[in-house]
Design a protein around this motif. Structure first.
Motif, PDB file in Angstrom:
ATOM      1  N   LEU A   7     -41.850 -13.327  22.966  1.00 18.55           N
ATOM      2  CA  LEU A   7     -41.104 -13.887  21.835  1.00 18.55           C
ATOM      3  C   LEU A   7     -39.636 -14.129  22.208  1.00 18.55           C
ATOM      4  CD1 LEU A   7     -42.372 -11.750  18.803  1.00 18.55           C
ATOM      5  CD2 LEU A   7     -43.073 -14.069  19.461  1.00 18.55           C
ATOM      6  N   ALA A   8     -39.121 -15.265  21.782  1.00 15.37           N
ATOM      7  CA  ALA A   8     -37.711 -15.600  21.987  1.00 15.37           C
ATOM      8  C   ALA A   8     -36.872 -15.244  20.774  1.00 15.37           C
ATOM      9  CB  ALA A   8     -37.579 -17.084  22.283  1.00 15.37           C
ATOM     10  N   GLY A   9     -37.540 -14.850  19.689  1.00 15.32           N
ATOM     11  CA  GLY A   9     -36.765 -14.524  18.509  1.00 15.32           C
ATOM     12  C   GLY A   9     -37.654 -14.235  17.315  1.00 15.32           C
ATOM     13  N   LEU A  10     -37.010 -13.933  16.206  1.00 15.92           N
ATOM     14  CA  LEU A  10     -37.693 -13.579  14.968  1.00 15.92           C
ATOM     15  C   LEU A  10     -37.001 -14.288  13.814  1.00 15.92           C
ATOM     16  CD1 LEU A  10     -39.588 -11.677  13.241  1.00 15.92           C
ATOM     17  CD2 LEU A  10     -37.676 -10.062  13.222  1.00 15.92           C
ATOM     18  N   LYS A  11     -37.789 -14.931  12.980  1.00 16.75           N
ATOM     19  CA  LYS A  11     -37.286 -15.371  11.683  1.00 16.75           C
ATOM     20  C   LYS A  11     -37.888 -14.423  10.664  1.00 16.75           C
ATOM     21  CE  LYS A  11     -37.172 -18.949   8.208  1.00 16.75           C
ATOM     22  NZ  LYS A  11     -37.946 -18.515   7.059  1.00 16.75           N
ATOM     23  N   ASP A  12     -37.056 -13.577  10.103  1.00 13.02           N
ATOM     24  CA  ASP A  12     -37.545 -12.520   9.208  1.00 13.02           C
ATOM     25  C   ASP A  12     -37.355 -12.938   7.754  1.00 13.02           C
ATOM     26  OD1 ASP A  12     -38.105 -10.286   7.747  1.00 13.02           O
ATOM     27  OD2 ASP A  12     -36.929  -8.916   8.975  1.00 13.02           O
ATOM     28  N   SER A  13     -38.439 -13.370   7.146  1.00 16.26           N
ATOM     29  CA  SER A  13     -38.416 -13.712   5.724  1.00 16.26           C
ATOM     30  C   SER A  13     -39.218 -12.705   4.930  1.00 16.26           C
ATOM     31  CB  SER A  13     -38.993 -15.112   5.515  1.00 16.26           C
ATOM     32  OG  SER A  13     -38.195 -16.072   6.156  1.00 16.26           O
ATOM     33  N   SER A  14     -39.295 -11.483   5.446  1.00 20.58           N
ATOM     34  CA  SER A  14     -40.123 -10.470   4.786  1.00 20.58           C
ATOM     35  C   SER A  14     -39.413  -9.822   3.615  1.00 20.58           C
ATOM     36  CB  SER A  14     -40.515  -9.382   5.786  1.00 20.58           C
ATOM     37  OG  SER A  14     -39.370  -8.623   6.143  1.00 20.58           O
ATOM     38  N   GLY A  15     -38.079  -9.921   3.573  1.00 18.70           N
ATOM     39  CA  GLY A  15     -37.337  -9.202   2.542  1.00 18.70           C
ATOM     40  C   GLY A  15     -37.243  -7.709   2.799  1.00 18.70           C
ATOM     41  N   ASP A  16     -37.744  -7.251   3.931  1.00 19.50           N
ATOM     42  CA  ASP A  16     -37.712  -5.816   4.253  1.00 19.50           C
ATOM     43  C   ASP A  16     -36.509  -5.551   5.157  1.00 19.50           C
ATOM     44  OD1 ASP A  16     -38.052  -3.270   5.234  1.00 19.50           O
ATOM     45  OD2 ASP A  16     -39.985  -3.656   6.184  1.00 19.50           O
ATOM     46  N   GLU A  17     -35.387  -5.230   4.525  1.00 16.45           N
ATOM     47  CA  GLU A  17     -34.141  -5.108   5.289  1.00 16.45           C
ATOM     48  C   GLU A  17     -34.129  -3.876   6.178  1.00 16.45           C
ATOM     49  OE1 GLU A  17     -32.028  -7.878   4.943  1.00 16.45           O
ATOM     50  OE2 GLU A  17     -33.801  -8.467   3.782  1.00 16.45           O
ATOM     51  N   ALA A  18     -34.896  -2.843   5.793  1.00 18.25           N
ATOM     52  CA  ALA A  18     -34.981  -1.677   6.667  1.00 18.25           C
ATOM     53  C   ALA A  18     -35.728  -2.054   7.947  1.00 18.25           C
ATOM     54  CB  ALA A  18     -35.692  -0.529   5.946  1.00 18.25           C
ATOM     55  N   GLY A  19     -36.751  -2.860   7.815  1.00  9.42           N
ATOM     56  CA  GLY A  19     -37.478  -3.333   8.997  1.00  9.42           C
ATOM     57  C   GLY A  19     -36.597  -4.225   9.867  1.00  9.42           C
ATOM     58  N   LEU A  20     -35.799  -5.064   9.227  1.00  8.72           N
ATOM     59  CA  LEU A  20     -34.861  -5.913   9.974  1.00  8.72           C
ATOM     60  C   LEU A  20     -33.898  -5.042  10.787  1.00  8.72           C
ATOM     61  CD1 LEU A  20     -33.576  -8.715  10.533  1.00  8.72           C
ATOM     62  CD2 LEU A  20     -32.215  -8.401   8.458  1.00  8.72           C
ATOM     63  N   ARG A  21     -33.395  -4.004  10.141  1.00  6.90           N
ATOM     64  CA  ARG A  21     -32.477  -3.094  10.856  1.00  6.90           C
ATOM     65  C   ARG A  21     -33.173  -2.459  12.057  1.00  6.90           C
ATOM     66  NH1 ARG A  21     -28.182  -0.431   7.558  1.00  6.90           N
ATOM     67  NH2 ARG A  21     -26.686  -1.183   9.092  1.00  6.90           N
ATOM     68  N   ARG A  22     -34.426  -2.079  11.896  1.00 10.67           N
ATOM     69  CA  ARG A  22     -35.153  -1.470  13.022  1.00 10.67           C
ATOM     70  C   ARG A  22     -35.234  -2.431  14.198  1.00 10.67           C
ATOM     71  NH1 ARG A  22     -38.863   0.521   9.120  1.00 10.67           N
ATOM     72  NH2 ARG A  22     -38.476   2.746   8.788  1.00 10.67           N
ATOM     73  N   VAL A  23     -35.502  -3.705  13.903  1.00 13.95           N
ATOM     74  CA  VAL A  23     -35.568  -4.695  14.986  1.00 13.95           C
ATOM     75  C   VAL A  23     -34.192  -4.836  15.637  1.00 13.95           C
ATOM     76  CG1 VAL A  23     -35.915  -7.137  15.515  1.00 13.95           C
ATOM     77  CG2 VAL A  23     -37.508  -5.952  13.999  1.00 13.95           C
ATOM     78  N   LEU A  24     -33.165  -4.913  14.821  1.00 18.94           N
ATOM     79  CA  LEU A  24     -31.813  -5.136  15.354  1.00 18.94           C
ATOM     80  C   LEU A  24     -31.347  -3.953  16.192  1.00 18.94           C
ATOM     81  CD1 LEU A  24     -30.294  -6.866  12.212  1.00 18.94           C
ATOM     82  CD2 LEU A  24     -30.631  -7.916  14.464  1.00 18.94           C
ATOM     83  N   MET A  25     -31.671  -2.746  15.751  1.00 16.76           N
ATOM     84  CA  MET A  25     -31.314  -1.569  16.549  1.00 16.76           C
ATOM     85  C   MET A  25     -32.149  -1.533  17.830  1.00 16.76           C
ATOM     86  SD  MET A  25     -30.822   1.343  13.547  1.00 16.76           S
ATOM     87  CE  MET A  25     -30.687   2.699  14.746  1.00 16.76           C
ATOM     88  N   GLY A  26     -33.418  -1.857  17.687  1.00 24.57           N
ATOM     89  CA  GLY A  26     -34.310  -1.763  18.848  1.00 24.57           C
ATOM     90  C   GLY A  26     -34.011  -2.797  19.911  1.00 24.57           C
ATOM     91  N   ARG A  27     -33.507  -3.949  19.530  1.00 20.92           N
ATOM     92  CA  ARG A  27     -33.345  -4.982  20.559  1.00 20.92           C
ATOM     93  C   ARG A  27     -32.201  -4.670  21.515  1.00 20.92           C
ATOM     94  NH1 ARG A  27     -30.480 -10.600  18.541  1.00 20.92           N
ATOM     95  NH2 ARG A  27     -28.840  -9.634  17.283  1.00 20.92           N
TER      96      ARG A  27
END
Lengths: 311, 311, 311, 311
Positions: free
Chosen positions: A162-182
């Motif tokens: 994957l080259a990226g993620l478009k996160d339209s899930s509305g799950d901001e905690a999940g978004l944070r996990r991705v951002l911290m993990g990357r």
């Protein structure tokens, strides 16, 4: 133009203007692209959910991506949605996008099928192997009926799938996990994280997101561009003010006919009605079988545009 | 052959045999059709969910319907799934089906989108108007994420929009509502009601259903044909015995790897593994990105086939 | 102590320590309260979801609220969950809370029943009328299976029915709608908005939320208190660093036995295991029928605590 | 009276008549019991979902079970719902039921919590161990938001934990799995299987179910008793006719105010309105916060009763 290593800023999902008999209105489409470019956006995303991709037959889809890529002429990167049920079908769309000159594709997990996480991994691997274009994952549980887990996304990013993620899930905690993990990914930053949650863009930037894919950005690209600049400048008070202005404007979607609230046609119809009222597109019709907005709904949208200074 | 006014009996959803490199294996496909015809089935349904339609690109889909219609040569009616997100996309598949000579199409409500009931009505009207083929509604909430209400179905039947219903919702009370309601439709009976719930076929016939579309019918067509005959003869004790035998055989689906139970790949893989073990198709592979069954799963399937006298 | 007009800051949902035979361990409970007070929290919320309220019989619930209110002795406001299916049952818990001296109650929409929005409005009106205590709405769709709409919440706030909202929905766009909408409420600010999303506290404060109800605050109250202070001071970079540290610590919940991830017992077990490892409570047991954590899970929790400097 | 080894026939979930100020109307309740007994039912189920158990505080619940058990005086077995979130809370209701003299309890899986299958097993084991009454599992996914798997139910039956199942899941294939599986249980038949799906009772009996728990049986007990007799006699044509008559009558539930269809209050209100129109109970009010039926709804219910010959 090819995709930059890290896609950042405002990448609106471009609405697909149609003629009254539901053909692609290419004149309105290029006018819309000009409107977005003039608004200062950083890229374009055609054939996403806000583009009514789910409603467009393959011929329409091809015309959209060809028209936009040709018109943009390499000024900006163009992403194309390759929205279909499973990998082999997605690849047919990927090939069209590539032939048209798109810079990347945006791909959901399988839908209609019931698919296990290990099969979602296989799906993305297969698409990435054969698409010959960068692949961004599209997390949209409201349509796909499964959520992309942060660990799955990060593992596929680490693999180079994957080259990226478009996160339209509305799950901001999940978004944070991705951002911290990357941050733990090897090499220079090359995994773009864009939020599709257009009412919490300041939050997403504050967490470290690279950009936003706002449906409402069709209507007010300048607003989202300002918002992104304020966020990058760390002016969080200013960003909040701009985001709240846009959130108020977003009521064009919410305040539709209650019978339609929650359905997709309310939002898609509102964006197109607003573009029509603003003189950008010729006809506000949405693709079949969506119900058109009522006159009252259009009036309310006009009032919201006026109070936002957009009419 | 054109569709009879009332389609009755056993109309299996035909599995789509693939080669190891995931092309349509037309030799196995025609062998499977012969196996079903020899089993005494009353019609064929290609490109349904059990046919892995969601996994097949358009080229594969076209080859399947052309191969089956040509091979059947008018002995039996052939229905084709036109499985896609919305009306205009469905119509592209409808045209392929018609060009190939299919006798009717089977169409779900919109999916991926969030669609209101009034829009579902428009969807079916538009498809029926332009498809130039009879349209059966396909009720499959597990994939489509909305349920077709009995009143909506009956209204579309009364209008002449729908020629029938394939009910795979598992909602037997809803099925009863449709069956009771259709008696009030004007004219001679012309709205076919088929159940896709393969473990409650005797119940559906007892309520007045016309037929069944059993995925497991690929593996044991004779069993479902016997079951349908017993039901029509009003031999409910005999029907129950046959249905229970088939329900026991259905455990080939249930007793797969627990990690995959509930996912679609478990059932599709089991049907194909059983067809391969029975010598009907050359290769049990399922379409990407589904995980193949484990050796243990295949062994268990073999045991179930053996105890059902099918090996 | 009565509830301040606007409840702000950190209000942890207090875990309910149990003895090995599943009685309330009041000694551990008061020790936990001391630990939280020493951590600088601004209020306490007993009998919420993180308190295992759903698992506690009425006798246990009464003992918890009596113990905590008595022990706190008016130093801090104490909210009590009144978690039950519908209004009349909720009122029984409200009366217990009031008799014990709690300062407010926290109440979900009806659950188990299927309840229309107009009935949710009636539910809160009835509870507020008779409870003789301020009522905060508790939005927790993962348990209640319905979402409180921002407009409904604001209308009840305007009526004076609701004194606040604990938003554990994870829907940050909805939270923003409530926060923007409450500015239009008449009079001085008196409708408290607390987020229960413990991984996006900085975002919630940046949007204007008053406080947070963090389950993880049982384990690390100092961390959440620091986070709230940084947010109030507008030090968003500092807040993000603290929030990310807490988000890393939150992996004690995520990295449990995969078989249990997604279930409530994983999180509740992790909080209690951490409190036990930190020496705050005597026994980490969770209420029946939750499965205890495995030794491996407890080891991993220990490692996370150690790297967070909490052991 | 104690529970027979196998509970069979018609066991209606007894509505809970209330006074205008929402107290239990014991006079109407005993009149309703007489009406049901006169109708020929085989047992009574108090405090189920159709009894509005979710709306009744503990005091009301106690009064209901005491009133009914005392009034029945051992003529018929009385089951009591022990509807609460988790095991320890359920046990409090179980003790009340036992003290009142009920013959068995009916218990759902945990709700509000997110509970894994292994925890559901623990839940039922704990309840059965301590309740000192036979325990029937209550499968009601529309309220509980999880489905009881046939294998889990059969394993608990084999262990002696469960004395039966009330299956209101609407999943007839799952019901068949339980019915086929219970034949392998050791000893004489002692695991009762009752369907709660009141529109497919003939199907359930034809599969081997022992009985039915029909909400509509409050309104027309004679109809369900006839239906059960026809099923037991193997007169499936007659059974279908009777079942279809009852299904037509069931439209008193379906044809309520569209704004309320799908919500629980529509069905509960219809049953009570019908009982009031038939002169069985004094007041048709449903418990708070349910909306009362409109006058138009009550009129339509009256018409349906009239055409069913019940007025």
């Amino acid at each position: 133009m090819s995709l930059p290593p890290l896609l950042t800023g405002v990448v609106p999902p471009v609405c697909t203007p149609l003629t009254p008999d539901l053909e692609v209105d290419t004149a309105s489409l290029t006018r819309l692209v000009d409107h977005l470019v003039a608004g200062g956006v950083d890229g374009l995303f055609v054939l996403g959910s806000s583009s009514e991709a789910a409603y467009l037959p393959d011929g329409h889809r091809r015309r959209v991506v060809e028209t936009v890529v040709a018109h943009v002429g390499g000024q900006l990167p163009v992403l194309a949605g390759a929205i279909d049920m499973t990998a082999l079908r997605v690849l047919d769309h990927a090939h069209t996008a590539r032939a048209a000159g798109a810079d990347g594709i945006v791909v959901t997990a399988p839908f209609y099928t019931r698919t296990h996480p290990a099969e979602i991994v296989r799906h993305y691997r297969l698409v990435a192997e054969r698409a010959q274009l960068p692949v961004l994952a599209y997390d949209l549980p409201v349509s796909v009926h499964s959520k992309l887990d942060a660990r799955l996304v990060l593992a596929l990013a680490a693999e180079g799938v994957l080259a990226g993620l478009k996160d339209s899930s509305g799950d901001e905690a999940g978004l944070r996990r991705v951002l911290m993990g990357r941050r733990a990914l090897p090499g220079p930053p090359s995994f773009s994280v864009l939020t599709g949650s257009e009412l919490t863009v300041d939050s997403a930037f504050a967490m470290g997101a690279d950009g936003v894919v706002p449906g409402l950005g069709n209507v007010d690209p300048h607003g989202y561009v300002r918002l992104a600049r304020l966020c990058r400048a760390g002016d969080w008070a200013g960003a909040r003010t701009e985001q709240e202005r846009l959130a108020a404007l977003f009521r064009i979607v919410d305040e539709g006919d209650p019978a339609r609230i929650g359905g997709s046609s309310s939002g898609l119809g509102a964006f197109k009605a607003a573009l029509h009222l603003r003189g950008v597109i010729d006809c506000p019709v949405t693709a079949a079988p969506q119900l058109p907005l009522t006159e009252d709904e259009v009036k309310r949208i006009g009032k919201h545009l006026a109070s936002a200074g957009l009419l």
